[in-house]
Design a protein around this motif. Structure first.
Motif, PDB file in Angstrom:
ATOM      1  N   HIS A 141     -15.309   2.746  -9.793  1.00 40.47           N
ATOM      2  CA  HIS A 141     -14.810   2.667  -8.434  1.00 40.47           C
ATOM      3  C   HIS A 141     -15.609   1.606  -7.676  1.00 40.47           C
ATOM      4  N   GLY A 142     -15.056   0.391  -7.599  1.00 37.41           N
ATOM      5  CA  GLY A 142     -15.770  -0.732  -6.972  1.00 37.41           C
ATOM      6  C   GLY A 142     -16.272  -1.689  -8.032  1.00 37.41           C
TER       7      GLY A 142
ATOM      8  N   MET B 203      -7.136   0.111  -6.328  1.00 40.51           N
ATOM      9  CA  MET B 203      -8.431   0.577  -6.842  1.00 40.51           C
ATOM     10  C   MET B 203      -8.533   2.089  -6.734  1.00 40.51           C
ATOM     11  N   ASP B 204      -8.223   2.614  -5.545  1.00 42.35           N
ATOM     12  CA  ASP B 204      -8.324   4.063  -5.333  1.00 42.35           C
ATOM     13  C   ASP B 204      -7.328   4.810  -6.210  1.00 42.35           C
TER      14      ASP B 204
ATOM     15  N   LYS C   5      -6.424  -5.006  -4.633  1.00 39.13           N
ATOM     16  CA  LYS C   5      -6.431  -4.420  -3.297  1.00 39.13           C
ATOM     17  C   LYS C   5      -6.949  -2.982  -3.339  1.00 39.13           C
ATOM     18  N   LYS C   6      -7.537  -2.551  -2.244  1.00 39.37           N
ATOM     19  CA  LYS C   6      -8.210  -1.249  -2.161  1.00 39.37           C
ATOM     20  C   LYS C   6      -7.297  -0.087  -2.558  1.00 39.37           C
TER      21      LYS C   6
ATOM     22  N   ASP D  79       0.836  -1.213   0.000  1.00 40.81           N
ATOM     23  CA  ASP D  79       0.000   0.000   0.000  1.00 40.81           C
ATOM     24  C   ASP D  79       0.866   1.256   0.000  1.00 40.81           C
TER      25      ASP D  79
END
Lengths: 231, 231, 231, 231
Positions: D123-124, D213-214, D209-210, A134
């Motif tokens: 997004h998602g 994505m962001d 992973k988040k 991250d």
């Protein structure tokens, strides 16, 4: 080579991405380096292939500064520059989201060498990189993407495997110039498609035996190559 | 037939590979034999279809010596020559890495006869050869590839199954001349695609029953054929 | 309608098969009936689409006798004739080996109604016929193929399901005329492809609920239809 | 904007559906709203792309009344109107039965975000709606389809996910105008295809992973976007 010539070659290589069906809309980008001048030419960011002109290519130095051009360079420029700085022997880099290669990237699997089509162009598997942390994602993301790739080549000659897939993302390929990096992008897509079909037909399909891998790769590469007209 | 005519027919057959979507770049090669003269014409090695001319075809004798031509013949020439020496009745040979046929080769599986499309052209399965030993790979590789194929036909008429897949590699097909061998290469790719779809839809899909296999093959072949205009 | 007009319509419908990607080489055939004259026009056997002319279409009566034409009619003529004799309301018949529909035929599975694209054109599943016995295969094969199909419609309106797949073989479709039977062949191929993708994504994907099947079918068909401009 | 201009833009967007391979025959429809005038222009029902003219587009108000036009509007008009009434920020809506997106709809599964190609545009996940009850199907069906969609966005910004798949049916997409809604329909089809390939290669392939994505979504959208030339 003048900037005009360099931009022309990079433009032609970018347009070939569309002709080969490797990109839609603004997807993908190709660059080429002039090592004497210490600059690369690269596709501008977010411009569609139908509207792009040779003169829209952006000249950037190896510290990622724009040297010439009125447009913003590809958002992936730092990844390209990192590859040129790390891989001395390469002259061109291509990035696409071609369908089958991207599916392997999304499955986070390396493409195993299942047949001679693969062995003709790549010695060993087509590696899928590790994932970023991250912190790396939220840091200098495009540079970290370059590092992801070069880390996968610490014990490997980039010329013997001129294509890689970035986990969760998509492929990068390279070559002696922009045109050859596009050629490798098209070969990768076909190899990825054959490997997909093979593994969905038989999930346990085994890798090619080492002797055949070596034979096919060395038929086409190195001092004893005997494929083609002038190696 | 003059060398010029032979080269023209082989050139046209090679170009058809590209029009049918069976090859990209320099993939694949087609040859045709003139049995009276004891020579074949074959595609030059590593030349792309867009730049190739009829006069670039290479004339080679049945000891693999170049008889006419300024270019190096296909690196697969010895495989072609072996097939012509072993299969008396054939006049043309095609090699491709077409996508679906190659996937079956990579899975090292014979293509079972699952429907009448297959039965119309091939009597029985489309055999996947045994694999080569390391010694064979490191020996006279392209000749050994030919032997792999002819070994699979010891008890089988090559006319009743004018297509084979080489384990870990890709297909070879043949016919009465170069054009028909390309026709068989295109049919193989479509049959391989249908079989892939059938087996991924149902891994246990059964082979066609023997009576239908015979019926469809004999509708099109042999003295009682009734398909087409003049058999 | 004159024989010339009938042949022209059947010719155009056959050529549409190629334009829609439903056939290669000599695959497939389309016919149309003139019920007043008691004849059909049908594609000649084994002629490729690139060389075919309107005047090559063969006129055949409902006892399978050639009425006009210098070529042999499609080897599937008896199947077509049987369908016209059995299904009063149809005016055109198409047979193809289109890829996805044929894969379902080879898997010997009916295509379940999985979505509204299917429900828009077919009320219920797209039935896969029973298999022929060896005796039937070795008897009057093409007639038996027709009987296989009509047996599957004993309790079903052929207009509510203008397409069927013959086990181990390939699809037949029909319509009010030759052109509409080709339209149904193209729709079938797309429906078959979507169903293949759905079931390989999830082998247990359920059929559409009855209320939606009815709704979509009746939006387009029958006296309360409200899709399109003039029904 | 005059009705003539509005119809021209909607016509061009509809024709683009065909050029991008997202529709066959009369499948699909695109509309655009003029919020000042309180009207939309939409494709007429059941007209094929090859015969359609700009002037055939139908002008409809937000109570589903025809304001101008001699043809019947798309049978899906009420779904479009409901989306415009519910999503203030959108200017264009597209409905297709594109192959891979429809396969996900038929499997009644949302498309998970498996890679950056998806994350660049949505997004998602790409949500699959709930199913309709029999009562809803037999009631005001096309309005209920719109409600199915807006119910799925109760806690979600429609701009952050400009595409949805309707369970058992097919996708709807939207954008600032008709052209952008078609662009999203084409992106959806490619994302759906990549996700299909990934999940058939590995049924357990994990979501991105988040952080990635962001990162990818925000590279292209919002005030800190740095992709493209002028955001």
């Amino acid at each position: 080579m003048s900037f005009t010539e360099l931009k022309r070659e990079v433009y032609e290589a970018n347009m070939e991405l569309q002709r080969r069906g490797l990109v839609i809309y603004t997807f993908g980008n190709v660059s080429q380096i002039d090592r004497d001048k210490g600059v690369i030419a690269i596709k501008p960011s977010g411009v569609s292939y139908d509207q792009m002109k040779a003169d829209d290519m952006v000249i950037v130095d190896l510290e990622n500064n724009i040297v010439e051009g009125s447009m913003r360079p590809s958002s992936d420029t730092k990844t390209h520059v990192h590859l040129y700085r790390h891989f001395d022997a390469i002259g061109g880099v291509t990035h696409t989201h071609s369908t089958y290669a991207t599916a392997w990237a999304q499955a986070k699997q390396s493409i195993p060498c299942l047949g001679t089509t693969h062995a003709d162009y790549v010695h060993g598997d087509i590696t899928c990189t590790r994932e970023l942390t991250d912190e790396q994602v939220n840091g200098d993301y495009e540079l970290e993407t370059g590092i992801q790739i070069t880390d996968a080549y610490q014990d490997r000659d980039p010329k013997a495997a001129p294509m890689v897939i970035v986990a969760g993302h998509a492929p990068f390929t390279w070559g002696k110039d922009a045109a050859q990096s596009v050629y490798h992008a098209a070969l990768l897509e076909e190899i990825a498609r054959m490997a997909y079909l093979t593994r969905t037909l038989d999930p346990h399909a085994a890798e090619l035996k080492k002797a055949v891998m070596d034979k096919h790769y060395l038929r086409k590469h190195g001092k004893n190559a005997y494929y083609g007209q002038s190696k």
